[in-house]
Design an enzyme around this catalytic site. Sequence first.
Site, mmCIF file in Angstrom:
data_model
loop_
_atom_site.group_PDB
_atom_site.id
_atom_site.type_symbol
_atom_site.label_atom_id
_atom_site.label_comp_id
_atom_site.label_asym_id
_atom_site.label_seq_id
_atom_site.Cartn_x
_atom_site.Cartn_y
_atom_site.Cartn_z
ATOM 1 N N ALA A 46 -14.471 -3.197 13.126
ATOM 2 C CA ALA A 46 -14.651 -3.540 14.538
ATOM 3 C C ALA A 46 -14.076 -4.922 14.842
ATOM 4 O O ALA A 46 -13.601 -5.169 15.957
ATOM 5 C CB ALA A 46 -16.132 -3.491 14.901
ATOM 6 N N GLU A 55 -2.063 0.512 1.208
ATOM 7 C CA GLU A 55 -1.339 0.007 0.039
ATOM 8 C C GLU A 55 -2.125 -1.107 -0.647
ATOM 9 O O GLU A 55 -2.229 -1.152 -1.876
ATOM 10 C CB GLU A 55 0.026 -0.565 0.443
ATOM 11 N N CYS A 86 3.719 -2.641 5.907
ATOM 12 C CA CYS A 86 3.780 -3.835 6.763
ATOM 13 C C CYS A 86 4.262 -5.028 5.925
ATOM 14 O O CYS A 86 4.309 -4.974 4.690
ATOM 15 C CB CYS A 86 2.419 -4.110 7.395
ATOM 16 N N CYS A 89 1.845 -6.283 3.175
ATOM 17 C CA CYS A 89 1.825 -5.423 1.977
ATOM 18 C C CYS A 89 3.090 -5.604 1.140
ATOM 19 O O CYS A 89 3.039 -5.575 -0.090
ATOM 20 C CB CYS A 89 1.645 -3.960 2.370
HETATM 21 N N1 THU Z 1 -1.371 0.663 7.965
HETATM 22 C C1 THU Z 1 -1.414 0.916 6.621
HETATM 23 O O1 THU Z 1 -2.490 1.169 6.049
HETATM 24 N N2 THU Z 1 -0.264 0.873 5.932
HETATM 25 C C2 THU Z 1 0.978 0.745 6.492
HETATM 26 O O2 THU Z 1 1.962 0.810 5.780
HETATM 27 C C3 THU Z 1 1.106 0.501 7.910
HETATM 28 C C4 THU Z 1 -0.164 0.309 8.659
HETATM 29 C C5 THU Z 1 -2.610 0.780 8.722
HETATM 30 C C6 THU Z 1 -3.212 -0.489 9.235
HETATM 31 C C7 THU Z 1 -4.038 0.037 10.396
HETATM 32 O O3 THU Z 1 -5.288 0.504 9.886
HETATM 33 C C8 THU Z 1 -3.261 1.231 10.903
HETATM 34 O O4 THU Z 1 -2.387 1.592 9.845
HETATM 35 C C9 THU Z 1 -2.470 0.965 12.163
HETATM 36 O O5 THU Z 1 -1.702 -0.174 12.043
#
Ligand code: THU
Length: 129
Positions: A46, A55, A86, A89
């Site tokens: 939240a 990842e 992202c 990561c």
């Molecule tokens: N997210 C990931 O877990 N990995 C990615 O490679 C891109 C984004 C998640 C973060 C968030 O919980 C959701 O996707 C939207 O951004």
Amino acid sequence: MTREELKAAAIRMLDRAYCPYSHFPVGAALECADGTVFTGCNIENAAYSVGICAERTAMSKAISEGHRDFARIVIAGRSEDYCVPCGMCRQFMQEFSPQIEVICLNGRGEEKAFPLKELLPHGFDHSFL
Ligand code: THU
């Protein structure tokens, strides 16, 4: 584990994602150099910035269990486009395994694979310090 089995493990993790805010589930399956596999999903909060990507969930599980040498990671999404990692990561991966192969899946299970160096050129690492 075969490439297809690793992809299936990442896809299975989509059902474990906790993403009530973005409604964007992500699953990950990380294979270490010795063949051990760790999985992960995104876990939102939240207080949005507290959330963690799939990842980094998988990599944190691996590191905390004594594994730092990563061979490849599959990232699964349900979107039309391939789910790429992202920036945070990418940096996290580079710290431990700059040679890792990053395999990105779209919602149809099709893949696009990249060496991390292509996703994070000129990355910052310990050699700068
Ligand atoms: N997210 C990931 O877990 N990995 C990615 O490679 C891109 C984004 C998640 C973060 C968030 O919980 C959701 O996707 C939207 O951004």
